[in-house]
Design an enzyme around this catalytic site. Structure first.
Site, short mmCIF file in Angstrom:
data_model
loop_
_atom_site.label_atom_id
_atom_site.label_comp_id
_atom_site.label_asym_id
_atom_site.label_seq_id
_atom_site.Cartn_x
_atom_site.Cartn_y
_atom_site.Cartn_z
N ALA A 112 43.02 44.19 32.67
CA ALA A 112 42.04 44.08 33.85
C ALA A 112 43.07 44.67 34.81
CB ALA A 112 41.53 42.78 33.98
N ASP A 113 42.35 45.29 35.82
CA ASP A 113 43.22 45.92 37.08
C ASP A 113 41.91 45.76 38.28
OD1 ASP A 113 45.41 46.80 38.45
OD2 ASP A 113 44.32 48.49 38.85
N THR A 114 42.36 45.24 39.38
CA THR A 114 41.35 45.15 40.51
C THR A 114 42.17 45.76 41.77
OG1 THR A 114 40.81 42.89 39.91
CG2 THR A 114 40.54 43.42 42.07
#
Lengths: 216, 216
Positions: free
Chosen positions: A87-89
């Site tokens: 995941a990356d935000t």
């Protein structure tokens, strides 16, 4: 073992307990959110350098690619896992990608730019199945979730005090919606947990469908 | 003493520390949210029986009146406090007010009615200043915050397991957005903390204005 909390996944408990899940992220927020599903999982930090050239990406394609690279790197480390969760935000404002601040001055500047307006938070998620034989991992699912956030009107005194407190320094967009930053947020439109760094509901839906399709 | 967390209120710290705040609610969620402001406060349960005739109220006027009655009752107990904070939360679906479930069957029924659609969460807040001389408390602020929540599609097996776990029983609308219920929520529109039971941002704004007007 993670405490049993699995509203959406509760009826799938026996199938889930046979699988080995790995979260390819050291974010304490992602760990906290994923624990709400009741999944038992290990955390393996990715060694991917996160050095992509932002100018070549939209915010959505950027988080998607980062999540994929992180998950692939961990899949190569953990070939016997059932599922790797990457995941990356990032925060997006006027088409610009905002990540973690470089220093306190940068954090103050970033926060002041968010004052009294809306911005978007994008999280990319990639679910990979490693190949035990050493081949390329298989991408089972990838998606991007976007949530709109409306910030209150800041004054610089308020923001300097918040930055001095330390919370903004390890956060994309320089704020934590679940912590001290909570009082700065007028409203959100979309998944709240996505703003914290992990789109809980959509992840659960994908996991249910993966089990139904016997992909894990 | 509550740990220092007061982004919106930080610059007002010295003024706030001279005041005695009382939360007229035993809800652990409201306590947790109010602690994010950095305020030091006591909790005093209200003895108001909460027996208003719902048929005489809209959801907004109902939570407003309940919050007022709770706060007034506590103001009579604590005449030397600077500010009494009263709050009440309900879920509204098709004009009907949903409160805490009576039993497990009621909770399952309530949750199934929320499946695959939007509902509203209303919280009323009343801020009172007691009269040390024994007169009527003064209403300094009252407001109602509404947040729209979209739930995923439930199946009864999932919902029975959730209810059997116990979380729904003390919650308006039979779910906890911050707990196990998190994975059931597709999206929110408005203040997330309002769904937990206390509209944090709007409360902070009112507190700032009360200090500016030297009302507390």
């Amino acid at each position: 073992l993670v405490k049993c909390r699995k509203t959406m996944l509760r009826s799938l408990q026996s199938q889930l307990s046979r699988s080995k899940f790995i979260l390819a992220s050291t974010s304490p927020r992602r760990k906290e959110i994923l624990e709400k599903t009741g999944l038992t999982f290990d955390i393996v930090p990715s060694l991917f350098p996160e050095d992509l050239d932002k100018s070549q990406f939209t915010p959505a394609s950027y988080v998607q690619e980062n999540a994929l690279c992180k998950a692939k790197e961990v899949a190569a480390q953990c070939r016997n896992a059932s599922l790797i969760i990457g995941a990356d935000t990032v925060v997006e404002l006027d088409g610009q990608i905002l990540e973690k601040p470089n220093d306190k001055t940068h954090a103050v500047q970033m926060l002041m730019s968010l004052s009294n307006r809306k911005h978007n938070v994008f999280t990319g998620v990639v679910l990979l199945r490693p190949d035990p034989a050493g081949g390329e991992a298989i991408v089972l699912r990838k998606f991007v979730e976007c949530t709109e956030v409306l910030m209150t009107t800041f004054n610089e005194e308020m923001i300097r005090a918040y930055v001095d407190g330390g919370e903004p320094m390890d956060k994309s967009g320089s704020y934590g919606i679940q912590g001290e930053g909570a009082s700065l947020v007028e409203s959100v439109t979309g998944c709240y947990f996505n703003v914290m760094g992990f789109p809980l509901h959509r992840f659960c839906k994908h996991l249910v469908s993966l089990l139904e399709e016997k992909e894990i």
